[in-house]
Design a protein around this motif. Structure first.
Motif, PDB file in Angstrom:
ATOM      1  N   ARG A  60     -34.070  18.035  13.843  1.00 28.41           N
ATOM      2  CA  ARG A  60     -34.008  17.309  12.570  1.00 28.41           C
ATOM      3  C   ARG A  60     -35.269  17.599  11.784  1.00 28.41           C
ATOM      4  NH1 ARG A  60     -36.124  11.638  12.392  1.00 28.41           N
ATOM      5  NH2 ARG A  60     -37.547  11.375  14.164  1.00 28.41           N
ATOM      6  N   VAL A  61     -35.212  17.414  10.476  1.00 31.13           N
ATOM      7  CA  VAL A  61     -36.374  17.631   9.621  1.00 31.13           C
ATOM      8  C   VAL A  61     -36.898  16.278   9.167  1.00 31.13           C
ATOM      9  CG1 VAL A  61     -34.913  17.960   7.566  1.00 31.13           C
ATOM     10  CG2 VAL A  61     -37.273  18.812   7.577  1.00 31.13           C
ATOM     11  N   ALA A  62     -38.203  16.070   9.317  1.00 31.69           N
ATOM     12  CA  ALA A  62     -38.844  14.806   8.936  1.00 31.69           C
ATOM     13  C   ALA A  62     -40.343  15.037   8.831  1.00 31.69           C
ATOM     14  CB  ALA A  62     -38.540  13.709   9.954  1.00 31.69           C
ATOM     15  N   LYS A 112     -38.776  19.281  13.008  1.00 31.54           N
ATOM     16  CA  LYS A 112     -39.315  20.443  12.305  1.00 31.54           C
ATOM     17  C   LYS A 112     -39.874  20.012  10.954  1.00 31.54           C
ATOM     18  CE  LYS A 112     -34.880  21.617  10.248  1.00 31.54           C
ATOM     19  NZ  LYS A 112     -34.588  22.395   9.077  1.00 31.54           N
ATOM     20  N   ARG A 113     -40.638  20.895  10.331  1.00 28.25           N
ATOM     21  CA  ARG A 113     -41.285  20.567   9.057  1.00 28.25           C
ATOM     22  C   ARG A 113     -40.844  21.484   7.922  1.00 28.25           C
ATOM     23  NH1 ARG A 113     -43.051  15.677  10.939  1.00 28.25           N
ATOM     24  NH2 ARG A 113     -44.435  15.941  12.734  1.00 28.25           N
ATOM     25  N   ARG A 114     -40.010  22.438   8.225  1.00 24.92           N
ATOM     26  CA  ARG A 114     -39.520  23.365   7.208  1.00 24.92           C
ATOM     27  C   ARG A 114     -38.040  23.648   7.467  1.00 24.92           C
ATOM     28  NH1 ARG A 114     -43.481  21.842   5.294  1.00 24.92           N
ATOM     29  NH2 ARG A 114     -45.156  22.969   4.234  1.00 24.92           N
ATOM     30  N   ILE A 115     -37.487  24.646   6.813  1.00 21.55           N
ATOM     31  CA  ILE A 115     -36.049  24.896   6.914  1.00 21.55           C
ATOM     32  C   ILE A 115     -35.681  25.422   8.295  1.00 21.55           C
ATOM     33  CG2 ILE A 115     -34.126  26.244   5.997  1.00 21.55           C
ATOM     34  CD1 ILE A 115     -35.533  26.131   3.272  1.00 21.55           C
ATOM     35  N   SER A 116     -36.387  26.420   8.792  1.00 18.49           N
ATOM     36  CA  SER A 116     -36.104  26.967  10.118  1.00 18.49           C
ATOM     37  C   SER A 116     -36.407  25.937  11.192  1.00 18.49           C
ATOM     38  CB  SER A 116     -36.935  28.222  10.372  1.00 18.49           C
ATOM     39  OG  SER A 116     -36.870  28.609  11.729  1.00 18.49           O
ATOM     40  N   ALA A 117     -35.585  25.916  12.224  1.00 19.72           N
ATOM     41  CA  ALA A 117     -35.812  24.992  13.339  1.00 19.72           C
ATOM     42  C   ALA A 117     -37.093  25.306  14.098  1.00 19.72           C
ATOM     43  CB  ALA A 117     -34.623  25.040  14.296  1.00 19.72           C
ATOM     44  N   PHE A 118     -37.626  26.510  13.932  1.00 17.01           N
ATOM     45  CA  PHE A 118     -38.827  26.899  14.656  1.00 17.01           C
ATOM     46  C   PHE A 118     -40.121  26.536  13.924  1.00 17.01           C
ATOM     47  CE2 PHE A 118     -35.639  29.776  16.430  1.00 17.01           C
ATOM     48  CZ  PHE A 118     -35.922  29.725  17.784  1.00 17.01           C
ATOM     49  N   THR A 119     -40.050  26.385  12.604  1.00 21.30           N
ATOM     50  CA  THR A 119     -41.269  26.242  11.809  1.00 21.30           C
ATOM     51  C   THR A 119     -41.800  24.815  11.863  1.00 21.30           C
ATOM     52  OG1 THR A 119     -40.504  27.988  10.330  1.00 21.30           O
ATOM     53  CG2 THR A 119     -42.292  26.581   9.536  1.00 21.30           C
ATOM     54  N   GLY A 120     -43.025  24.682  12.359  1.00 22.33           N
ATOM     55  CA  GLY A 120     -43.654  23.374  12.463  1.00 22.33           C
ATOM     56  C   GLY A 120     -43.135  22.541  13.606  1.00 22.33           C
ATOM     57  N   SER A 121     -42.506  23.183  14.590  1.00 23.40           N
ATOM     58  CA  SER A 121     -41.964  22.443  15.731  1.00 23.40           C
ATOM     59  C   SER A 121     -42.368  23.122  17.037  1.00 23.40           C
ATOM     60  CB  SER A 121     -40.433  22.362  15.651  1.00 23.40           C
ATOM     61  OG  SER A 121     -39.841  23.582  16.074  1.00 23.40           O
ATOM     62  N   ASP A 122     -42.034  22.485  18.143  1.00 22.47           N
ATOM     63  CA  ASP A 122     -42.287  23.072  19.462  1.00 22.47           C
ATOM     64  C   ASP A 122     -41.014  23.641  20.066  1.00 22.47           C
ATOM     65  OD1 ASP A 122     -40.957  20.703  19.954  1.00 22.47           O
ATOM     66  OD2 ASP A 122     -42.335  19.999  21.519  1.00 22.47           O
ATOM     67  N   LEU A 123     -40.067  24.029  19.219  1.00 25.59           N
ATOM     68  CA  LEU A 123     -38.773  24.495  19.711  1.00 25.59           C
ATOM     69  C   LEU A 123     -38.896  25.706  20.625  1.00 25.59           C
ATOM     70  CD1 LEU A 123     -35.698  24.403  19.768  1.00 25.59           C
ATOM     71  CD2 LEU A 123     -35.683  25.753  17.654  1.00 25.59           C
ATOM     72  N   GLU A 124     -39.687  26.691  20.244  1.00 24.78           N
ATOM     73  CA  GLU A 124     -39.773  27.890  21.080  1.00 24.78           C
ATOM     74  C   GLU A 124     -40.341  27.561  22.460  1.00 24.78           C
ATOM     75  OE1 GLU A 124     -41.528  32.445  21.232  1.00 24.78           O
ATOM     76  OE2 GLU A 124     -42.087  31.145  19.568  1.00 24.78           O
ATOM     77  N   VAL A 125     -41.355  26.722  22.519  1.00 24.64           N
ATOM     78  CA  VAL A 125     -41.929  26.321  23.806  1.00 24.64           C
ATOM     79  C   VAL A 125     -40.864  25.634  24.666  1.00 24.64           C
ATOM     80  CG1 VAL A 125     -43.626  24.820  24.916  1.00 24.64           C
ATOM     81  CG2 VAL A 125     -44.253  26.123  22.881  1.00 24.64           C
ATOM     82  N   VAL A 146     -29.309  27.085   9.346  1.00 28.90           N
ATOM     83  CA  VAL A 146     -28.631  28.071  10.203  1.00 28.90           C
ATOM     84  C   VAL A 146     -29.132  29.478   9.892  1.00 28.90           C
ATOM     85  CG1 VAL A 146     -26.414  28.990  10.973  1.00 28.90           C
ATOM     86  CG2 VAL A 146     -26.609  26.569  10.378  1.00 28.90           C
ATOM     87  N   LEU A 147     -29.161  29.835   8.619  1.00 26.38           N
ATOM     88  CA  LEU A 147     -29.628  31.170   8.239  1.00 26.38           C
ATOM     89  C   LEU A 147     -31.079  31.392   8.637  1.00 26.38           C
ATOM     90  CD1 LEU A 147     -29.406  33.861   6.717  1.00 26.38           C
ATOM     91  CD2 LEU A 147     -29.911  32.612   4.602  1.00 26.38           C
ATOM     92  N   SER A 148     -31.944  30.449   8.324  1.00 27.00           N
ATOM     93  CA  SER A 148     -33.368  30.616   8.612  1.00 27.00           C
ATOM     94  C   SER A 148     -33.639  30.658  10.109  1.00 27.00           C
ATOM     95  CB  SER A 148     -34.175  29.486   7.965  1.00 27.00           C
ATOM     96  OG  SER A 148     -34.129  29.571   6.564  1.00 27.00           O
TER      97      SER A 148
END
Length: 202
Positions: A60-62, A112-125, A146-148
C-alpha cells in the motif's frame, strides 16, 4: 521468533520461488473500482495462493504525518494536497487495505512511498528473505503500480506473471494496451482462472 514469523517462514519453505504481490488495494484507490470485478478476481487469486502455500505480500502507499517524503516536484504533491493533511497518512482510512481483501496476520504488508512497490519500501529485502524468484502481480492501477513494479522487478531479475483481470485502470484502453501488448515483453500475462488452475495442478 514469533508465531507469525514462523508461519511466514513455513510458507516460504512450501513455495520458495513464487510470491503473489497484491498492490494498492486500499480504500482511497480500490473504492473507485467497486463493481468492476477486479476486487473479486484479486480475492480469488489471494485465496488460491494461500491454498497452494504461496506467500501473499500486500503493498500500500502511505506517508508520515505532514508528508515529509513528498517533495514539491513529486507527482504525489498534488494528490497529497487534494487529500488534505491526513488523507494519505499511514493511519488514514483511505490508505487502509480494502476489507474485501484483508490480509491474514501472518501476511506482510509493505508500505511504499512512490508508485513502484519497491520505491521507498523494504519489499526487495522481504522477497529475498522469502527466496522468491518469481512474482505474480495483481493491483490497481495497471498504468501505475503494476507497470512501475513490473519494470523494476524485471530489472531485479525476477520472473514475472501478471494477472490481467486482477488489475484495473481508470482508462480501459490503457489497461488493454498494457496487458495485451506491453507487459508480455517482460512477463507472462494470464487470467486469475488460468493461473489458479495451473497452481492447483502443480
Amino acid at each position: 521468533m514469533t508465531s507469525s514469523a514462523n508461519d511466514l517462514h513455513e510458507a516460504s519453505t512450501l513455495a520458495p520461488r513464487t510470491a503473489l504481490l497484491a498492490m494498492d488495494f486500499q480504500h482511497g484507490i480500490a473504492d473507485r473500482f467497486t463493481g468492476t470485478g477486479v476486487l473479486e478476481r484479486a480475492r480469488e487469486a489471494v485465496e488460491a495462493a494461500r491454498a497452494a502455500g504461496i506467500p501473499v505480500v500486500w503493498v500500500r502507499v502511505a506517508f508520515r504525518p505532514g508528508y515529509p517524503e513528498i517533495a514539491p516536484t513529486s507527482g504525489f504533491a498534488g494528490i497529497a494536497e487534494r487529500a488534505g493533511d491526513n488523507g494519505m497518512t499511514e493511519d488514514s482510512p483511505a490508505t487502509a487495505l480494502h476489507e474485501a481483501l484483508a490480509p491474514r496476520p501472518d501476511e506482510p504488508v509493505v508500505v511504499k512511498r512512490r508508485i513502484s512497490a519497491f520505491t521507498g519500501s523494504d519489499l526487495e529485502v522481504l522477497l529475498r528473505g522469502l527466496q522468491a524468484e518469481s512474482l505474480v502481480l495483481a493491483g490497481i492501477s495497471t498504468s501505475g503500480v503494476v507497470l512501475s513494479t513490473l519494470r523494476q522487478a524485471a530489472d531485479l531479475d525476477f520472473r514475472l506473471t501478471v494477472l490481467a483481470d486482477a488489475c484495473a485502470d481508470p482508462d480501459e484502453e490503457v489497461h488493454r494496451v498494457l496487458t495485451q501488448k506491453v507487459f508480455s515483453r517482460q512477463a507472462t500475462v494470464t487470467t486469475v482462472g488460468e493461473w489458479t488452475a495451473g497452481i492447483s495442478r502443480a
